[in-house]
Structure formats: structure tokens, C-alpha cells
Design a protein around this motif. Structure first.
Motif, PDB file in Angstrom:
ATOM      1  N   TYR A 194      29.385  40.147  28.867  1.00 58.64           N
ATOM      2  CA  TYR A 194      29.784  38.800  29.281  1.00 58.64           C
ATOM      3  C   TYR A 194      30.965  38.850  30.259  1.00 58.64           C
ATOM      4  O   TYR A 194      31.018  38.079  31.213  1.00 58.64           O
ATOM      5  CB  TYR A 194      30.141  37.963  28.051  1.00 58.64           C
ATOM      6  CG  TYR A 194      30.289  36.494  28.362  1.00 58.64           C
ATOM      7  CD1 TYR A 194      29.169  35.693  28.482  1.00 58.64           C
ATOM      8  CD2 TYR A 194      31.542  35.925  28.559  1.00 58.64           C
ATOM      9  CE1 TYR A 194      29.291  34.348  28.772  1.00 58.64           C
ATOM     10  CE2 TYR A 194      31.667  34.589  28.852  1.00 58.64           C
ATOM     11  CZ  TYR A 194      30.541  33.797  28.952  1.00 58.64           C
ATOM     12  OH  TYR A 194      30.667  32.476  29.251  1.00 58.64           O
ATOM     13  N   ILE A 195      31.905  39.752  30.036  1.00 56.48           N
ATOM     14  CA  ILE A 195      33.051  39.891  30.945  1.00 56.48           C
ATOM     15  C   ILE A 195      32.580  40.312  32.331  1.00 56.48           C
ATOM     16  O   ILE A 195      33.031  39.759  33.340  1.00 56.48           O
ATOM     17  CB  ILE A 195      34.077  40.891  30.364  1.00 56.48           C
ATOM     18  CG1 ILE A 195      34.765  40.275  29.154  1.00 56.48           C
ATOM     19  CG2 ILE A 195      35.100  41.290  31.416  1.00 56.48           C
ATOM     20  CD1 ILE A 195      35.613  41.249  28.371  1.00 56.48           C
ATOM     21  N   VAL A 196      31.683  41.281  32.385  1.00 51.70           N
ATOM     22  CA  VAL A 196      31.155  41.724  33.682  1.00 51.70           C
ATOM     23  C   VAL A 196      30.432  40.568  34.375  1.00 51.70           C
ATOM     24  O   VAL A 196      30.589  40.355  35.585  1.00 51.70           O
ATOM     25  CB  VAL A 196      30.222  42.946  33.504  1.00 51.70           C
ATOM     26  CG1 VAL A 196      29.469  43.247  34.775  1.00 51.70           C
ATOM     27  CG2 VAL A 196      31.028  44.157  33.055  1.00 51.70           C
ATOM     28  N   ALA A 197      29.660  39.801  33.621  1.00 45.58           N
ATOM     29  CA  ALA A 197      28.957  38.653  34.200  1.00 45.58           C
ATOM     30  C   ALA A 197      29.941  37.600  34.707  1.00 45.58           C
ATOM     31  O   ALA A 197      29.746  37.029  35.791  1.00 45.58           O
ATOM     32  CB  ALA A 197      28.015  38.049  33.165  1.00 45.58           C
ATOM     33  N   ALA A 198      31.019  37.348  33.973  1.00 45.66           N
ATOM     34  CA  ALA A 198      32.007  36.350  34.396  1.00 45.66           C
ATOM     35  C   ALA A 198      32.737  36.799  35.655  1.00 45.66           C
ATOM     36  O   ALA A 198      32.951  36.001  36.579  1.00 45.66           O
ATOM     37  CB  ALA A 198      33.006  36.109  33.265  1.00 45.66           C
ATOM     38  N   THR A 216      31.595  38.863  37.895  1.00 48.29           N
ATOM     39  CA  THR A 216      30.620  38.793  38.985  1.00 48.29           C
ATOM     40  C   THR A 216      30.449  37.356  39.465  1.00 48.29           C
ATOM     41  O   THR A 216      30.395  37.104  40.670  1.00 48.29           O
ATOM     42  CB  THR A 216      29.267  39.360  38.519  1.00 48.29           C
ATOM     43  OG1 THR A 216      29.468  40.700  38.068  1.00 48.29           O
ATOM     44  CG2 THR A 216      28.245  39.340  39.634  1.00 48.29           C
ATOM     45  N   LEU A 217      30.386  36.421  38.530  1.00 44.77           N
ATOM     46  CA  LEU A 217      30.250  35.011  38.885  1.00 44.77           C
ATOM     47  C   LEU A 217      31.436  34.524  39.711  1.00 44.77           C
ATOM     48  O   LEU A 217      31.256  33.857  40.729  1.00 44.77           O
ATOM     49  CB  LEU A 217      30.115  34.164  37.621  1.00 44.77           C
ATOM     50  CG  LEU A 217      30.055  32.656  37.827  1.00 44.77           C
ATOM     51  CD1 LEU A 217      28.724  32.281  38.456  1.00 44.77           C
ATOM     52  CD2 LEU A 217      30.242  31.949  36.513  1.00 44.77           C
ATOM     53  N   VAL A 218      32.636  34.868  39.304  1.00 40.75           N
ATOM     54  CA  VAL A 218      33.829  34.459  40.050  1.00 40.75           C
ATOM     55  C   VAL A 218      33.866  35.170  41.397  1.00 40.75           C
ATOM     56  O   VAL A 218      34.302  34.595  42.402  1.00 40.75           O
ATOM     57  CB  VAL A 218      35.107  34.723  39.227  1.00 40.75           C
ATOM     58  CG1 VAL A 218      36.355  34.478  40.050  1.00 40.75           C
ATOM     59  CG2 VAL A 218      35.122  33.831  37.993  1.00 40.75           C
ATOM     60  N   GLY A 219      33.393  36.399  41.467  1.00 41.91           N
ATOM     61  CA  GLY A 219      33.340  37.125  42.732  1.00 41.91           C
ATOM     62  C   GLY A 219      32.415  36.488  43.750  1.00 41.91           C
ATOM     63  O   GLY A 219      32.622  36.610  44.957  1.00 41.91           O
ATOM     64  N   LEU A 220      31.403  35.797  43.270  1.00 39.18           N
ATOM     65  CA  LEU A 220      30.480  35.107  44.173  1.00 39.18           C
ATOM     66  C   LEU A 220      31.107  33.873  44.815  1.00 39.18           C
ATOM     67  O   LEU A 220      30.600  33.372  45.812  1.00 39.18           O
ATOM     68  CB  LEU A 220      29.217  34.689  43.413  1.00 39.18           C
ATOM     69  CG  LEU A 220      28.332  35.818  42.906  1.00 39.18           C
ATOM     70  CD1 LEU A 220      27.199  35.247  42.056  1.00 39.18           C
ATOM     71  CD2 LEU A 220      27.783  36.626  44.060  1.00 39.18           C
ATOM     72  N   LEU A 221      32.205  33.393  44.256  1.00 34.68           N
ATOM     73  CA  LEU A 221      32.855  32.178  44.750  1.00 34.68           C
ATOM     74  C   LEU A 221      33.840  32.450  45.882  1.00 34.68           C
ATOM     75  O   LEU A 221      34.602  31.573  46.249  1.00 34.68           O
ATOM     76  CB  LEU A 221      33.577  31.464  43.600  1.00 34.68           C
ATOM     77  CG  LEU A 221      32.698  30.983  42.457  1.00 34.68           C
ATOM     78  CD1 LEU A 221      33.560  30.381  41.356  1.00 34.68           C
ATOM     79  CD2 LEU A 221      31.678  29.983  42.939  1.00 34.68           C
ATOM     80  N   GLU A 222      33.859  33.643  46.403  1.00 35.09           N
ATOM     81  CA  GLU A 222      34.745  34.015  47.515  1.00 35.09           C
ATOM     82  C   GLU A 222      36.218  33.800  47.191  1.00 35.09           C
ATOM     83  O   GLU A 222      36.951  33.161  47.928  1.00 35.09           O
ATOM     84  CB  GLU A 222      34.349  33.260  48.786  1.00 35.09           C
ATOM     85  CG  GLU A 222      32.909  33.496  49.149  1.00 35.09           C
ATOM     86  CD  GLU A 222      32.721  33.764  50.619  1.00 35.09           C
ATOM     87  OE1 GLU A 222      33.699  33.753  51.356  1.00 35.09           O
ATOM     88  OE2 GLU A 222      31.561  33.983  50.994  1.00 35.09           O
ATOM     89  N   TYR A 246      38.140  31.458  34.155  1.00 34.31           N
ATOM     90  CA  TYR A 246      38.143  32.514  33.139  1.00 34.31           C
ATOM     91  C   TYR A 246      38.444  31.957  31.750  1.00 34.31           C
ATOM     92  O   TYR A 246      37.839  32.379  30.758  1.00 34.31           O
ATOM     93  CB  TYR A 246      39.143  33.611  33.493  1.00 34.31           C
ATOM     94  CG  TYR A 246      38.653  34.549  34.568  1.00 34.31           C
ATOM     95  CD1 TYR A 246      37.409  35.138  34.486  1.00 34.31           C
ATOM     96  CD2 TYR A 246      39.449  34.856  35.668  1.00 34.31           C
ATOM     97  CE1 TYR A 246      36.955  36.000  35.468  1.00 34.31           C
ATOM     98  CE2 TYR A 246      39.011  35.718  36.651  1.00 34.31           C
ATOM     99  CZ  TYR A 246      37.763  36.289  36.538  1.00 34.31           C
ATOM    100  OH  TYR A 246      37.311  37.141  37.503  1.00 34.31           O
ATOM    101  N   VAL A 247      39.360  31.019  31.646  1.00 35.33           N
ATOM    102  CA  VAL A 247      39.671  30.413  30.345  1.00 35.33           C
ATOM    103  C   VAL A 247      38.458  29.635  29.834  1.00 35.33           C
ATOM    104  O   VAL A 247      38.086  29.742  28.662  1.00 35.33           O
ATOM    105  CB  VAL A 247      40.918  29.508  30.435  1.00 35.33           C
ATOM    106  CG1 VAL A 247      41.080  28.669  29.183  1.00 35.33           C
ATOM    107  CG2 VAL A 247      42.164  30.351  30.666  1.00 35.33           C
ATOM    108  N   GLY A 248      37.832  28.867  30.709  1.00 35.97           N
ATOM    109  CA  GLY A 248      36.641  28.115  30.312  1.00 35.97           C
ATOM    110  C   GLY A 248      35.511  29.021  29.866  1.00 35.97           C
ATOM    111  O   GLY A 248      34.872  28.785  28.833  1.00 35.97           O
ATOM    112  N   LEU A 249      35.251  30.069  30.629  1.00 39.51           N
ATOM    113  CA  LEU A 249      34.199  31.016  30.250  1.00 39.51           C
ATOM    114  C   LEU A 249      34.568  31.787  28.986  1.00 39.51           C
ATOM    115  O   LEU A 249      33.697  32.142  28.190  1.00 39.51           O
ATOM    116  CB  LEU A 249      33.914  31.980  31.400  1.00 39.51           C
ATOM    117  CG  LEU A 249      33.220  31.382  32.620  1.00 39.51           C
ATOM    118  CD1 LEU A 249      33.122  32.412  33.732  1.00 39.51           C
ATOM    119  CD2 LEU A 249      31.851  30.853  32.253  1.00 39.51           C
ATOM    120  N   GLY A 250      35.860  32.038  28.789  1.00 36.93           N
ATOM    121  CA  GLY A 250      36.307  32.736  27.587  1.00 36.93           C
ATOM    122  C   GLY A 250      36.087  31.930  26.330  1.00 36.93           C
ATOM    123  O   GLY A 250      35.759  32.469  25.271  1.00 36.93           O
TER     124      GLY A 250
END
Length: 75
Positions: A23-27, A29-35, A46-50
Motif C-alpha cells: 500500500y505504501i508503494v502504491a501511495a 506511486t500515486l503521489v508521484g503521478l501528480l507531478e 499521505y495522511v488521508g491515504l494512511g
């Protein structure tokens, strides 16, 4: 059907050792897609996903830190 205490302990260990790193790797990666958003927006994501990852597993983790209620008292 409710899970036994022993089954909940095993599932919680599996979730923490395997599921959480995935899940951490997915989060990340998701934030990395947002430039790379601003640091405050990134922190909020990160807090919301956590918090979000733990909600479906609340029933598994509830009471795991307590003594086994299914086991007779060992005095």
C-alpha cells in the motif's frame, strides 16, 4: 462468521508485513503521478491515504493488543 482471536492475530500480521508495504508503494506511486504537489497537499494526501488503508481492517485489529479472551485465566 466472526474470526477467532488467533485468526485475527495471523491476519493482522499478514496485513502489516505484506499489505502495508504494498500500500505504501502504491501511495507513493500515486503521489508521484501528480507531478509533485506542494508539501502541504502532499502531506494531506499521505495522511488521508494512511487513514484510508486501515478502515477496512478495523475489525481485524480490534482487540489484538489485549490478552486472549478465548483462553482461560492462567493464575
Amino acid at each position: 462468521m466472526a474470526l477467532s482471536y488467533k485468526a485475527r492475530r495471523r491476519w493482522s500480521l499478514l496485513i502489516l508485513l505484506v499489505g502495508l508495504p504494498v500500500y505504501i508503494v502504491a501511495a507513493v506511486t500515486l503521489v508521484g503521478l501528480l507531478e509533485r504537489p506542494s508539501i502541504l497537499i502532499e502531506l494531506l494526501i499521505y495522511v488521508g491515504l494512511g487513514v484510508l488503508w486501515a478502515l477496512p481492517f478495523k475489525f481485524v485489529f480490534k482487540g489484538i493488543g489485549q490478552a486472549n479472551p478465548e483462553r482461560p485465566d492462567q493464575s
